[in-house]
Scaffold this motif. Structure first.
Motif, short mmCIF file in Angstrom:
data_model
loop_
_atom_site.label_atom_id
_atom_site.label_comp_id
_atom_site.label_asym_id
_atom_site.label_seq_id
_atom_site.Cartn_x
_atom_site.Cartn_y
_atom_site.Cartn_z
N PRO A 265 71.03 61.48 2.70
CA PRO A 265 70.67 62.57 1.45
C PRO A 265 69.20 62.52 1.26
CG PRO A 265 72.69 61.28 0.82
CD PRO A 265 72.03 60.54 2.03
N PHE A 266 68.61 61.38 1.33
CA PHE A 266 66.94 61.40 1.23
C PHE A 266 66.25 62.05 2.38
CE2 PHE A 266 68.56 57.89 -1.34
CZ PHE A 266 67.99 58.20 -2.53
N GLU A 267 66.92 61.93 3.56
CA GLU A 267 66.23 62.76 4.66
C GLU A 267 66.21 64.19 4.41
OE1 GLU A 267 67.31 61.59 8.63
OE2 GLU A 267 68.58 59.93 7.86
N ALA A 268 67.23 64.79 3.91
CA ALA A 268 67.39 66.34 3.42
C ALA A 268 66.48 66.38 2.21
CB ALA A 268 68.85 66.62 2.82
N ALA A 269 66.26 65.48 1.24
CA ALA A 269 65.48 65.61 0.09
C ALA A 269 63.89 65.61 0.75
CB ALA A 269 65.84 64.55 -0.90
N PHE A 270 63.43 64.72 1.39
CA PHE A 270 62.52 65.14 2.20
C PHE A 270 62.12 66.40 2.76
CE2 PHE A 270 62.84 60.19 2.86
CZ PHE A 270 62.36 59.69 1.43
N GLU A 271 62.94 66.81 3.51
CA GLU A 271 62.72 68.03 4.13
C GLU A 271 62.75 69.16 3.04
OE1 GLU A 271 65.20 70.90 7.55
OE2 GLU A 271 65.56 68.89 7.16
N ALA A 272 63.39 69.16 1.95
CA ALA A 272 63.39 70.09 0.97
C ALA A 272 61.95 70.01 0.27
CB ALA A 272 64.50 70.00 -0.09
N GLY A 273 61.23 68.85 0.43
CA GLY A 273 59.77 68.70 -0.16
C GLY A 273 59.79 68.02 -1.35
N THR A 274 60.86 67.21 -1.68
CA THR A 274 60.68 66.38 -3.01
C THR A 274 59.45 65.76 -3.05
OG1 THR A 274 61.92 64.74 -4.56
CG2 THR A 274 61.61 64.35 -2.35
N SER A 275 58.84 65.96 -4.51
CA SER A 275 57.49 65.61 -4.50
C SER A 275 57.32 63.88 -4.97
CB SER A 275 56.85 66.36 -5.84
OG SER A 275 55.48 66.05 -5.94
N GLN A 276 58.57 63.68 -5.57
CA GLN A 276 58.49 62.14 -5.98
C GLN A 276 59.62 61.38 -5.58
OE1 GLN A 276 56.84 61.26 -9.93
NE2 GLN A 276 55.73 62.94 -10.30
N ILE A 277 59.77 60.14 -5.65
CA ILE A 277 61.08 59.02 -5.22
C ILE A 277 61.17 58.11 -6.35
CG2 ILE A 277 61.80 57.50 -3.77
CD1 ILE A 277 62.56 60.30 -2.87
N MET A 278 61.89 57.68 -6.72
CA MET A 278 62.39 56.51 -7.57
C MET A 278 63.19 55.70 -7.03
SD MET A 278 64.01 56.00 -11.35
CE MET A 278 63.06 56.89 -12.11
N PRO A 279 62.54 54.25 -6.58
CA PRO A 279 63.79 53.36 -6.07
C PRO A 279 64.81 52.85 -7.08
CG PRO A 279 61.32 52.46 -5.98
CD PRO A 279 61.36 53.75 -6.84
N TYR A 280 65.83 52.12 -6.87
CA TYR A 280 66.90 51.71 -7.63
C TYR A 280 66.31 50.25 -8.06
CZ TYR A 280 70.92 51.81 -10.85
OH TYR A 280 71.69 51.90 -11.92
N TYR A 281 67.06 49.62 -9.31
CA TYR A 281 66.84 48.44 -9.59
C TYR A 281 67.53 47.41 -8.70
CZ TYR A 281 66.20 50.11 -14.38
OH TYR A 281 65.83 50.84 -15.45
N GLY A 282 68.51 47.80 -7.93
CA GLY A 282 69.41 46.86 -7.19
C GLY A 282 68.75 46.00 -6.10
N MET A 283 69.07 45.11 -5.85
CA MET A 283 68.50 44.03 -4.50
C MET A 283 69.60 44.10 -3.46
SD MET A 283 68.79 40.24 -6.29
CE MET A 283 68.96 39.32 -4.85
N PRO A 284 68.73 44.35 -2.27
CA PRO A 284 69.86 44.48 -1.30
C PRO A 284 70.27 42.97 -0.61
CG PRO A 284 67.76 44.85 -0.34
CD PRO A 284 67.45 44.49 -1.90
#
Length: 604
Positions: A265-284
């Motif tokens: 979904p983030f790949e689609a968001a980048f293509e749509a031009g989202t201006s900002q991104i927020m990472p989540y709290y979780g740790m992988p």
């Protein structure tokens, strides 16, 4: 290295201001460089912090909110030099919201460089809300939650929503949406999936992109509301569905090895031009990445986001990664998962080194200033992020037109046209799961108007528009019962804003529904902010429907056939908690033998 902060003001602080950056005929890059070259370290540091701010009920500047430990508006803007704020609450009218915004911008204009404020907000348009994860619709048009937009399965409707929300936000001065949330809801117990588009990667990608286009347009500009898309690289696969706001939910796990699926979904968001991104709290846990929260994670922020995907927009952490706080009188530790042992200063440094531009939920510019003066962070590194933060203010037109038209706000926000569109979406999202036929072969839905109705969870005055409301099931021709999806009650008040834990109804709730259904033909409506285990009660009502934030009229319009039933499930409905517990947190559609599949929904 020294612990003493040099408080001598930069020479720039006393130099005459060159107003070239206010010349709208220059390129954005020229304006950014002119302004950045005049900024003191203190002024640069103020850009890096975005936290909650209080709005008054009368349009005046706020003197603060002791419940949430927030100071007066002047303290943030003048004393701390900050100019990015997530506004809490709402005023009674859009005119008063716009008046407060203008007062705040007027205050910001008194600072040395007059850098305008960027106001952000969590979601405000949902009919039903989670008070600390989204804001009341208030004077705004009222729509289903994002999970309900997913039930409609129509990109045009989602883009229409984004465009209407954009116009309403603009009217009161909100220029940054702290949404959309495009996490894949692959763990059925997760408490934040109500704000997602469900568990299907393709649907989430399409609707997330439409949402961004609605808010930002084809390109970011003076008529746009910027979107902070979250939560990179996908916040859905929480271990056992426990949310990462809390220490017991800090781990994100990938037993199905589907880390990359959550990036789609983030790949689609980048293509749509989202201006900002927020990472989540979780740790992988168990991946190639360091086992620290995503906001601290250099291989995720710099390696994945910046280098693999080429994202050069603003990255802002989720709220409260550095400092401990109190919420509603309860201690609330920093969500510094994996780096709990570090000091706040060390946490801030790790976030900067990860490649983040802004600290969400923090108001400690003095700590960043000390990191620069001690030599741990170069001013050139600050300039890298400051350029991004300033550039967006210029692109949004905040320097050229910081104030809004108060009278126009009253005309735009919650207009009849916008409210009608939101209510149409509420109706369209209603999902009919079962519709049992009588012995004569007639399906239970649609209900005839004018019946004697027994209702629970519905205002009797509203129900009376569709039939005669009676006091008991024995008197009724039909019953309509609205219930919430179940969740476990947790220890603190704040935790219970996040519906987590078991998806099973209590024995008492099941018995209550079955008792009414045994007495009168019953329609059960369940608010699915999460999937619910309906197996023990699905056979008792003559019809079972789902909503995702819809008012009683929207529901009753569908039940009586005044509006068509169009909604489709945005996720599987599991058949049992045993199936949920055996499923893999990162894999969509992974519960065995679900009661209803993604996409199920009957027409009436």
């Amino acid at each position: 290295m020294t612990d003493t902060i040099n408080t001598t003001p930069d020479a720039a602080a006393t130099a005459p201001v060159d107003p070239t950056y206010r010349d709208a005929t220059l390129s954005t890059d020229e304006r950014v460089e002119n302004l950045l070259g005049q900024m003191t370290l203190e002024e640069k540091a103020g850009l890096f912090f975005q936290t909650m701010i209080t709005m008054t009920q009368d349009g005046e500047l706020s003197q603060g909110d002791p419940t949430f430990g927030l100071p007066a508006n002047e303290v943030f803007v003048i004393d701390k030099g900050m100019n990015h704020f997530n506004v809490m609450g709402s005023a009674p009218t859009p005119e008063l919201m716009a008046t407060w915004h203008n007062a705040l911008q007027t205050l910001a204009a008194t600072t040395r460089l007059g850098i305008p404020v960027t106001i952000s907000t969590d979601p405000r348009h949902s009919f039903s809300d989670n008070p600390l994860a989204g804001m009341m619709a208030g004077p705004f048009s009222s729509w289903p939650e994002s999970i309900g937009l997913a039930a409609i399965r129509d990109e045009d409707v989602v883009e229409q929503f984004g465009d209407i929300a954009r116009q309403e936000y603009l009217a009161v001065g909100i220029r940054l949406a702290l949404h959309p949330q495009i996490d894949l809801a692959t763990e059925p117990r997760w408490g934040r999936q109500v704000a997602t588009f469900g568990e299907d990667p393709e649907l989430t990608s399409a609707l997330g992109a439409a949402y961004i286009r609605g808010f930002q347009g084809e390109t970011l500009g003076s008529d746009s509301v910027s979107t902070m898309t979250k939560h990179f690289p996908g916040g859905g696969p929480q271990m056992d569905g426990e949310d990462a706001h809390f220490a017991y939910g800090r781990e994100q796990v990938y037993p199905g090895d589907q880390f990359d699926l959550h990036l789609k979904p983030f790949e689609a968001a980048f293509e749509a031009g989202t201006s900002q991104i927020m990472p989540y709290y979780g740790m992988p846990v168990g991946t190639e990445h360091e086992e620290v929260g995503f906001g601290f994670n250099k291989s995720v922020i710099t390696g994945l986001l910046r280098e693999r995907f080429g994202f050069d927009g603003i990255v802002c952490t989720d709220w409260g990664l550095i400092s401990d706080s109190e919420i509603m009188g309860q201690p609330f530790p920093a969500r510094a998962w994996g780096v709990e042992h570090l000091t706040p200063r060390e946490r801030m440094l790790k976030i900067i080194e990860a490649g983040v531009d802004q600290f969400g939920g923090e108001a400690i510019p003095e700590m960043l200033i000390e990191l620069v003066r001690s030599g741990d962070v170069s001013e050139a590194r600050l300039d890298e992020s400051a350029r991004r933060l300033l550039r967006e203010k210029f692109v949004l037109g905040l320097f050229d037109a910081p104030l809004v038209d108060v009278e126009k706000a009253g005309r735009v926000v919650g207009s009849a046209e916008f409210r009608a569109a939101g209510e149409a979406a509420q109706r369209a999202s209603i999902t009919v799961l079962t519709n049992t036929a009588s012995d004569a072969g007639t399906p239970a839905l649609p209900l005839a108007r004018g019946l004697k109705l027994y209702v629970e969870g519905i205002d009797a005055d509203v129900a009376a528009e569709y039939g005669t409301v009676v006091e008991t099931p024995a008197e009724a021709d039909a019953a309509v019962i609205r219930v919430q999806a179940p969740f476990d009650v947790r220890e603190t008040f704040f935790e219970n804003f996040f519906h987590q834990g078991s998806l099973d109804f209590t024995d008492e709730a099941i018995a209550h529904v079955r008792e009414i259904a045994a007495a009168v033909p019953t329609v059960l409506d369940v608010h699915l902010d999460r999937p619910a285990i309906l197996t023990p009660i699905i056979d008792a009502p003559v019809a079972v429907v789902a909503n995702y934030g819809a008012n009683a009229r929207a529901l009753l319009d569908v039940l009586t056939g005044a509006a068509a039933a169009k909604g489709k499930l945005p996720f599987d409905l599991p058949s049992s908690m045993a199936a949920v517990e055996a499923s893999r947190e990162d894999v969509p559609f992974d519960t065995k033998d679900p009661l209803f599949r993604f996409g199920h929904g009957l027409t009436v």
